[in-house]
Write an enzyme that holds these catalytic residues in place. Structure first.
Site, mmCIF file in Angstrom:
data_model
loop_
_atom_site.group_PDB
_atom_site.id
_atom_site.type_symbol
_atom_site.label_atom_id
_atom_site.label_comp_id
_atom_site.label_asym_id
_atom_site.label_seq_id
_atom_site.Cartn_x
_atom_site.Cartn_y
_atom_site.Cartn_z
ATOM 1 N N TRP A 27 7.218 -7.445 -4.617
ATOM 2 C CA TRP A 27 6.067 -6.590 -4.934
ATOM 3 C C TRP A 27 6.205 -5.907 -6.274
ATOM 4 O O TRP A 27 5.242 -5.842 -7.054
ATOM 5 C CB TRP A 27 5.814 -5.584 -3.801
ATOM 6 C CG TRP A 27 5.185 -6.281 -2.629
ATOM 7 C CD1 TRP A 27 5.750 -6.527 -1.415
ATOM 8 C CD2 TRP A 27 3.877 -6.895 -2.593
ATOM 9 N NE1 TRP A 27 4.877 -7.239 -0.626
ATOM 10 C CE2 TRP A 27 3.726 -7.474 -1.311
ATOM 11 C CE3 TRP A 27 2.824 -7.005 -3.501
ATOM 12 C CZ2 TRP A 27 2.571 -8.160 -0.927
ATOM 13 C CZ3 TRP A 27 1.676 -7.685 -3.123
ATOM 14 C CH2 TRP A 27 1.558 -8.241 -1.850
ATOM 15 N N ASP B 56 4.918 2.607 -5.204
ATOM 16 C CA ASP B 56 4.087 1.778 -4.325
ATOM 17 C C ASP B 56 4.677 1.961 -2.932
ATOM 18 O O ASP B 56 5.745 1.426 -2.624
ATOM 19 C CB ASP B 56 4.160 0.311 -4.780
ATOM 20 C CG ASP B 56 3.437 -0.642 -3.826
ATOM 21 O OD1 ASP B 56 2.929 -0.184 -2.783
ATOM 22 O OD2 ASP B 56 3.392 -1.849 -4.144
ATOM 23 N N LYS C 257 -0.900 -1.813 6.345
ATOM 24 C CA LYS C 257 0.413 -1.980 6.952
ATOM 25 C C LYS C 257 0.681 -0.880 7.976
ATOM 26 O O LYS C 257 1.135 -1.153 9.068
ATOM 27 C CB LYS C 257 1.511 -1.963 5.880
ATOM 28 C CG LYS C 257 1.229 -2.885 4.687
ATOM 29 C CD LYS C 257 1.744 -4.291 4.876
ATOM 30 C CE LYS C 257 1.195 -5.265 3.842
ATOM 31 N NZ LYS C 257 1.396 -4.901 2.436
#
Ligand SMILES: *Cc1c(COP(=O)(O)O)cnc(C)c1O
Length: 349
Positions: free
Chosen positions: A88, A162, A186
């Protein structure tokens, strides 16, 4: 998703609190939706103990859009530093390079992202606009358990995190953060809402090419209603926030998440069949990738798991193997059921 939340949403689907309409039928400017929005924002701020000098924004586009939106708002023509600790942050780096000069302050790519690089070893540039860290690498299962203190490293730049895949699983030390972003899908609710928590002094410096709908200052000034917000997703997030408060808030979730992760990692570590390769100190409490040492058993493993209602255990295609995502909504009993299956499968194998 917590079952209670899904059941409440189902019960209110066509008639929210005797308003005669469902939430997705409401005007985002109407009294009913505004009350949902205000409660949702207040609950989020309470749960995460967001200080008064931070704005909470409900945006769209997910974490991947934020990979562009953050540099568009914060780079101000300066270099942006990245810590590359998994897929990511790697993606974030690549996207930011379209808008800003980027610098890699640390990377674990050469070793396959098996630990989080300690802040003391980062090679920061001299005056970065900000430093980007993905605090939970969802695919590699690497978590940054203590946020870096950039000031202590002699860096005045804001830290951008993040936190998509572990938001609300543990408290956030806002004294070390300038901006946090995360998609809702999530750990909060359905896909479609992106949370941004940003310190006020970072607003108002967007590049002129930044789309208006993605200019944090405009979004903040309009209480996240510069354009129509993802109303149903915000409502669902609000139901999850109320559920979290009923559970005892983020401190209690952290306690449970530590217990859940320990149960699973302890089992994997003593097993002769399964293994997790991430350094113990940096293992994610949310995403637990693991491998069967005999990969020819993978299909049988997944089929047996499915037969027991243990779903979505296949690892991300880029790393292979298995991955158990044990988000907030998974109870300890759910992890215990997985461990029971792991043990039984190993005994038979
Ligand atoms: C899932 C995820 C994203 C991507 O979110 P999208 O909503 O698909 O844009 C970004 N960062 C992390 C850490 C993630 O886990």
């Amino acid at each position: 998703m917590p079952l209670e939340v899904l059941q409440q949403a189902a019960a209110e689907m066509s008639n929210w609190q005797d308003s005669g309409m469902g939430v997705m039928e409401m005007s985002h400017r109407g009294r009913e939706f505004i009350s949902i929005y205000e409660q949702t924002e207040a609950d989020l701020r309470e749960l995460l103990a967001v200080p008064a000098n931070f704005e909470t924004l409900f945006m769209q586009g997910g974490g991947i859009a934020e990979n562009a939106i953050v540099p568009l708002n914060l780079c101000r023509g300066a270099t942006v530093d990245f810590v590359v600790s998994g897929s990511w942050s790697q993606k974030s780096l690549k996207e930011a390079a379209r808008y800003a000069t980027t610098h890699v302050a640390a990377s674990t790519e050469a070793e396959g992202h098996l630990h989080f690089p300690a802040a003391a070893g980062w090679n920061l540039s001299s005056k970065p606009a900000y430093v980007h860290v993905c605090t939970n690498e969802t695919i590699h299962g690497v978590e940054c358990h203590t946020l870096p203190d950039l000031k202590a490293l002699g860096c005045e730049a804001p830290l951008v995190i993040d936190f998509s895949s572990h938001v609300l699983s543990r408290p956030v030390d806002w004294s070390r953060v300038g901006l946090a972003f995360g998609g809702a899908q999530k750990n909060i609710g359905p896909a479609g809402v992106t949370l941004v928590v940003v310190r006020e002094d970072l607003l108002g410096h967007a590049l002129s090419v930044c789309p208006s709908a993605f200019d944090y200052a405009l979004v903040a000034k309009n209480d996240s209603m510069y354009n129509t917000p993802p109303t149903y997703g915000i409502y669902m997030a609000g139901l999850t926030f109320q559920w979290l408060k009923r559970q005892g808030g983020v401190a209690e979730m952290e306690r449970r998440n530590i217990a859940k992760a320990q149960l699973l990692y302890d089992f994997l570590d003593q097993s002769a069949l399964y293994e997790n390769r991430v350094a113990k100190a940096d293992r994610s409490r949310m995403n637990v990738p693991f491998f069967l040492r005999d990969e020819s058993l993978n299909d049988a493993f997944l089929a047996g798991a499915k037969a027991r209602g243990l779903l979505q255990l296949k690892g991300h295609k880029s790393v292979g193997g298995m991955r158990a995502s044990i988000y907030n909504a998974i109870p300890l009993a759910g992890v215990q059921a997985l461990v029971d299956y792991l043990r039984e499968f190993e005994q038979k194998a």
